[in-house]
Design a protein around this motif. Structure first.
Motif, mmCIF file in Angstrom:
data_model
loop_
_atom_site.group_PDB
_atom_site.id
_atom_site.type_symbol
_atom_site.label_atom_id
_atom_site.label_comp_id
_atom_site.label_asym_id
_atom_site.label_seq_id
_atom_site.Cartn_x
_atom_site.Cartn_y
_atom_site.Cartn_z
ATOM 1 N N THR A 1 1.579 48.829 1.314
ATOM 2 C CA THR A 1 2.254 48.311 0.122
ATOM 3 C C THR A 1 2.295 46.796 0.138
ATOM 4 O OG1 THR A 1 3.596 50.309 -0.060
ATOM 5 C CG2 THR A 1 4.409 48.353 -1.203
ATOM 6 N N SER B 1 -1.136 45.154 -14.370
ATOM 7 C CA SER B 1 0.138 44.788 -15.003
ATOM 8 C C SER B 1 1.241 44.500 -13.981
ATOM 9 C CB SER B 1 0.581 45.917 -15.934
ATOM 10 O OG SER B 1 0.796 47.097 -15.189
ATOM 11 N N GLY B 2 0.899 44.467 -12.707
ATOM 12 C CA GLY B 2 1.887 44.129 -11.686
ATOM 13 C C GLY B 2 2.527 45.307 -10.992
ATOM 14 N N THR B 3 1.927 46.488 -11.089
ATOM 15 C CA THR B 3 2.509 47.658 -10.438
ATOM 16 C C THR B 3 1.666 48.114 -9.249
ATOM 17 O OG1 THR B 3 1.316 49.147 -11.900
ATOM 18 C CG2 THR B 3 3.535 48.526 -12.582
ATOM 19 N N GLN C 1 0.331 44.475 -2.576
ATOM 20 C CA GLN C 1 1.094 43.528 -3.394
ATOM 21 C C GLN C 1 0.571 42.105 -3.204
ATOM 22 O OE1 GLN C 1 5.040 44.565 -2.036
ATOM 23 N NE2 GLN C 1 5.400 45.898 -3.797
ATOM 24 N N SER D 1 1.716 51.552 -6.847
ATOM 25 C CA SER D 1 2.271 52.878 -6.611
ATOM 26 C C SER D 1 1.593 53.456 -5.387
ATOM 27 C CB SER D 1 2.003 53.765 -7.832
ATOM 28 O OG SER D 1 2.325 55.101 -7.540
ATOM 29 N N GLN E 1 -2.566 41.768 -5.201
ATOM 30 C CA GLN E 1 -2.210 41.673 -6.608
ATOM 31 C C GLN E 1 -1.699 40.280 -6.970
ATOM 32 O OE1 GLN E 1 0.984 44.243 -7.931
ATOM 33 N NE2 GLN E 1 -0.486 45.168 -9.329
ATOM 34 N N SER F 1 -6.107 50.096 -14.048
ATOM 35 C CA SER F 1 -5.620 50.415 -12.703
ATOM 36 C C SER F 1 -6.765 50.766 -11.773
ATOM 37 C CB SER F 1 -4.659 51.600 -12.741
ATOM 38 O OG SER F 1 -3.479 51.273 -13.418
#
Length: 129
Positions: free
Chosen positions: A53, A109-111, A57, A113, A60, A90
């Protein structure tokens, strides 16, 4: 086995079972219609999920989300046989981990998962969107 010994054994098993089932997890592995990863493997893979994660991130944040970069980030976190696919805005991923799969997506979009679960019916880890 004596009745007293059997009672002690039963109470011990109840306590151990309660301790195992009482473990809380920070990763949601409930995927409707999917085989779930067992609790022991889920707990063992939480460090991998945290590292993956953080790495995803960071990708991103720098705008460096590519299939190669996502594969590399997941492999460095400890996943194997990483598969990716771009769907809309995505990037989906699925990879083998101990006891099952880690899968999810990185969106423009900044997510981010990421979840743990069992393998797909086809034996792979890449989930459908």
């Amino acid at each position: 086995m004596r009745r007293g010994a059997a009672s002690v054994l039963s109470v011990g098993l109840l306590l151990v079972g309660g301790a195992v089932s009482g473990c809380s997890a920070s990763v949601d592995i409930d995927a409707p219609g999917k085989e779930l990863m067992d609790q022991a493997h889920q707990v063992a893979n939480e460090a991998l999920v945290a590292a993956a994660t953080t790495a995803l991130q960071a990708l991103q944040a720098t705008g460096a989300v590519t299939e190669d970069a996502v594969r590399e980030a997941l492999q460095k976190a400890g996943a194997a046989e990483v598969e990716t696919r771009v769907v809309g805005d995505s990037l989906l991923f699925g990879a083998e981990v101990s006891g099952g799969c880690v899968y999810g997506s990185v969106g423009t979009s900044g997510t981010v998962s990421i979840d743990l679960g069992g393998v797909n019916a086809d034996g792979g880890c890449l989930r459908e969107p």
